[in-house]
Design an enzyme around this catalytic site. Structure first.
Site, PDB file in Angstrom:
ATOM      1  N   ALA A 140       0.833  -1.202   0.000  1.00  0.00           N
ATOM      2  CA  ALA A 140       0.000   0.000   0.000  1.00  0.00           C
ATOM      3  C   ALA A 140       0.869   1.254   0.000  1.00  0.00           C
ATOM      4  CB  ALA A 140      -0.916   0.005   1.217  1.00  0.00           C
ATOM      5  N   GLY A 165      -0.481  -5.337   0.410  1.00  0.00           N
ATOM      6  CA  GLY A 165      -1.590  -5.318  -0.531  1.00  0.00           C
ATOM      7  C   GLY A 165      -1.222  -5.857  -1.894  1.00  0.00           C
ATOM      8  N   GLU A 177      -1.819  -9.426  -1.558  1.00  0.00           N
ATOM      9  CA  GLU A 177      -3.278  -9.632  -1.462  1.00  0.00           C
ATOM     10  C   GLU A 177      -3.935  -9.577  -2.845  1.00  0.00           C
ATOM     11  OE1 GLU A 177      -5.013  -8.284   2.732  1.00  0.00           O
ATOM     12  OE2 GLU A 177      -3.931  -6.656   1.747  1.00  0.00           O
ATOM     13  N   GLU A 225       1.978  -6.070   6.834  1.00  0.00           N
ATOM     14  CA  GLU A 225       1.236  -4.996   7.496  1.00  0.00           C
ATOM     15  C   GLU A 225       1.510  -4.910   8.991  1.00  0.00           C
ATOM     16  OE1 GLU A 225      -1.118  -5.981   3.780  1.00  0.00           O
ATOM     17  OE2 GLU A 225       0.025  -7.075   5.299  1.00  0.00           O
TER      18      GLU A 225
END
Length: 694
Positions: free
Chosen positions: A63, A102, A105, A125
């Site tokens: 992210a 992310g 993900e 994270e």
């Protein structure tokens, strides 16, 4: 589509590339561009399969952390992941470099995944005080099983593409992500493979669902070192939803709610501050643009003791040849033996292979005589902390070192300018203060002397980073940043000790706060006899500490100091003998005891340091408050979830810190506790250390 998403249609396979330098973070431009590309390709009847890849050095770094404190921009991550999940055309994630957070993900929401052997894959994270908020806690357990998933998510550390293949996270290893991804996609089409969705595959959860202790044991092992941290516990609870059969969409909603709760909490704010603080510390004022570090091909370390050996290991770990130098064979042989022993202990714990041990040991060559440092690009002195000895060593190195070599002292306290003055090349001299054990601790205070050349400073910073350290440039003063602040804490701890506050109460306050050890356990580790001998040399008395030393209580080395220690253990235990000794000394000195609550102890020990940090900033010894935080985080074990002492002060409120310091200063008649001018001014103005600029 926008400029960061590039689509190349090759017959019936579309290659979608993310080109968002420098690290392809999936910020708003990436989310918006990807969703647009997916929607367009879904409507294109000629396209039968899609390959998702990253341009440049990596797939997706994760992210965009900068967006965490901003108003969310659509499309959301959930919307993008739903588009991947619901695609009627097979999507292959082709990963290289790193696929973190992310980024991984996104890959987990694709139907298939391929990766290069050396790709690094992680859900990282937790290092920001968060949990994966894009389905990672639900899809990863279905890909690799809940045991490995909880280990990866709680630890946040990457696995390689090769390891990911063995775990079932990727379907194939490829040499080139785009070519390999396209070839894999064409095989999927040719073989008519079904659209696999991890959300629909619970097969790897079956064993843990039948015997939940499988997951419980893995979770316990994963969280064993996460004392005081909120995110690891939340990660475990989220993965547990997959094990316990919570419906997938409900689990995604609960996962995201937990993510938001952590995001808004103080711990995540602190850990995100740490992320940016470490990067800010590498921005050094006073170095002209375009300044390049000098060549660094060989390092020499003067002194084969514990510190010198640890420094040598740090550079060998980075693949640099090191010559470690002593004045005679005996200490050199002992030091080289300790280095090998340390490496072999790491191998026994599974940290290194036997081949890696030999490779690193072979990079460290022992030598007798300073003249053996003549061909080194960087020479680091790690001898006894005495100015006369250090000046003698640097005077000799001046005649031995090749032109342009950087000469660094590992001094903890001493004046680098005075050391530099013993040479004819002060522009090449600086401090590189490593922390013990140097092969483990990440901090390196880079001490800039008055005459240190910009390229010499840049070389030291680059060398520290190559050795996997967190470098912080500081100015010349006694103790620099970390030890200077530590001395103020020590004075307050001693003051409380002589007011009858038990060492175990003070240490308990600090460890409850999150420090790895208390002040008095730290003194035991360093050795009570060290300060005792120094005081004797200078005619200084510290009655309680002297009484301990005179009773043979030198600390951990004798299994007794302020605390007692069982053989082979470093866990401090309360010793009634110490309580008696302290009370007898207090009575002899005619000192009265008082009851002090834990809040006062915490404020005195931490606010005194913060106050000294304010002085350090005002004097220009540190460039930024966040630099001070990095020093304490990586050199002294300040808890990461509190962000460093200056960040912590901002969280408490500088007005509160200043008021409490003024209160204690008046109560004790202690001028050192009077709020520093900078602290007083910021408190009055409602300012913060984070917002302060010199």
């Amino acid at each position: 589509m926008n400029d960061v998403i590039k689509v190349d249609v090759r017959g019936d396979v579309a290659i979608v590339r993310i080109d968002y330098p420098p690290v392809n973070a999936h910020g708003h431009p990436v989310r918006a561009g990807l969703l647009d590309a997916l929607n367009r390709l879904a409507a294109d009847g000629a396209v039968r399969a899609i390959v998702l890849a990253g341009e440049g050095r990596m797939f997706i770094s994760g992210a965009d952390v900068r967006e965490f404190d901003q108003e969310p921009k659509l499309p959301s991550m959930r919307t993008l992941l739903d588009a991947l999940d619901n695609s009627r055309k097979p999507i292959v994630a082709a990963m290289h470099g790193v696929a973190m957070g992310g980024g991984l993900e996104l890959a987990l929401a694709c139907n298939y995944r391929v990766a290069t052997a050396d790709a690094k894959l992680a859900l990282s994270e937790v290092k920001f005080g968060l949990l994966p908020g894009g389905g990672g806690t639900q899809r990863l357990p279905r890909a690799v099983g809940p045991e490995l998933a909880v280990k990866m998510i709680v630890g946040g550390d990457p696995i390689s593409g090769t390891q990911a293949l063995a775990a079932g996270l990727v379907d194939e290893i490829v040499e080139d992500p785009i070519a390999g991804g396209e070839a894999f996609a064409r095989r999927v089409l040719a073989e008519g493979r079904p659209l696999r969705r991890l959300r629909d595959d619970d097969s790897k959860l079956a064993a843990a669902r039948a015997d939940r202790s499988i997951f419980t044991n893995a979770a316990t092992a994963a969280t064993k070192r996460s004392r005081g941290l909120d995110a690891p516990k939340a990660c475990v609870e989220a993965v547990a939803m997959a094990v316990d059969g919570v419906p997938f969409d409900e689990a995604l909603t609960r996962e995201f709610d937990a993510f938001v709760k952590l995001l808004q909490g103080d711990q995540s704010k602190a850990q995100r501050h740490v992320f940016f603080a470490e990067r800010e510390a590498t921005k050094i004022a006073g170095i002209p643009e375009g300044t390049r570090p000098r060549a660094l091909n060989k390092v020499a370390v003067i002194g084969a003791g514990t510190m010198g050996g640890g420094i040598a290991m740090s550079f060998a770990n980075a693949g640099l040849p090191v010559t470690i130098i002593e004045l005679s064979e005996e200490p050199l042989t002992r030091g080289l033996g300790l280095i090998r022993k340390n490496y072999e202990a790491s191998a026994a714990r599974g940290g290194l292979t036997a081949a890696e041990v030999e490779e690193r040991v072979n990079l460290i060559q022992g030598a007798v005589g300073l003249d053996k440092a003549g061909d080194a690009d960087l020479i680091i002195e790690a001898v006894f902390e005495t100015m006369a000895i250090k000046k003698e060593v640097f005077g000799k190195l001046d005649a031995i070192a090749k032109p342009g070599a950087v000469l660094a002292s590992n001094t903890s306290y001493l004046n680098v300018d005075e050391i530099a003055a013993s040479t004819s090349r002060p522009q090449d001299v600086l401090g590189m203060h490593f922390f013990s054990p140097a092969n483990v601790m990440r901090l390196c205070e880079i001490v800039r002397g008055a005459k240190t050349a910009p390229d010499a400073l840049a070389t030291a910073v680059a060398a520290a980073r190559k050795a996997a350290k967190a470098p912080v440039v500081v100015g010349v003063c006694f103790g620099f940043v970390g030890n200077r602040m530590l001395e103020l804490r020590g004075k307050q701890a001693a003051k409380l000790l002589y007011q009858g506050v038990p060492p175990q109460q003070m240490d308990g306050v600090l460890t409850k706060f999150g420090m790895p050890m208390g002040h008095f356990a730290m003194m035991d580790l360093a050795g009570i006899d060290v300060g005792w001998r120094s005081r004797k040399d200078h005619g200084i008395s510290a009655p309680i500490e002297d009484a301990l030393a005179e009773a043979g209580r030198f600390g951990q080395k004798t299994n007794k100091g302020f605390f007692k220690y069982e053989a082979g253990s470093r866990a401090p235990l309360i010793d009634p003998e110490v309580e008696t000794l302290i009370q007898e000394t207090m009575t002899r000195l005619g000192l009265e005891t008082r009851k002090v609550d834990d809040q006062e102890i915490l404020e005195r020990l931490t606010y005194s340091m913060i106050n000294e940090g304010a002085r350090i900033l005002e004097e220009g010894i540190a460039a930024r408050a966040s630099d001070i935080d990095v020093v304490w985080l990586y050199g002294y074990g300040w808890p990461v979830f509190r962000g460093g002492p200056m960040f912590y002060a901002d969280q408490v409120g500088l007005k509160t810190v200043a008021e409490r310091l003024a209160h204690y200063a008046a109560a004790d008649g202690d001028d050192s506790l009077k709020p520093a001018p900078l602290l007083a001014r910021l408190a009055k103005e409602g300012g913060t250390f984070a917002g302060w600029r010199a």
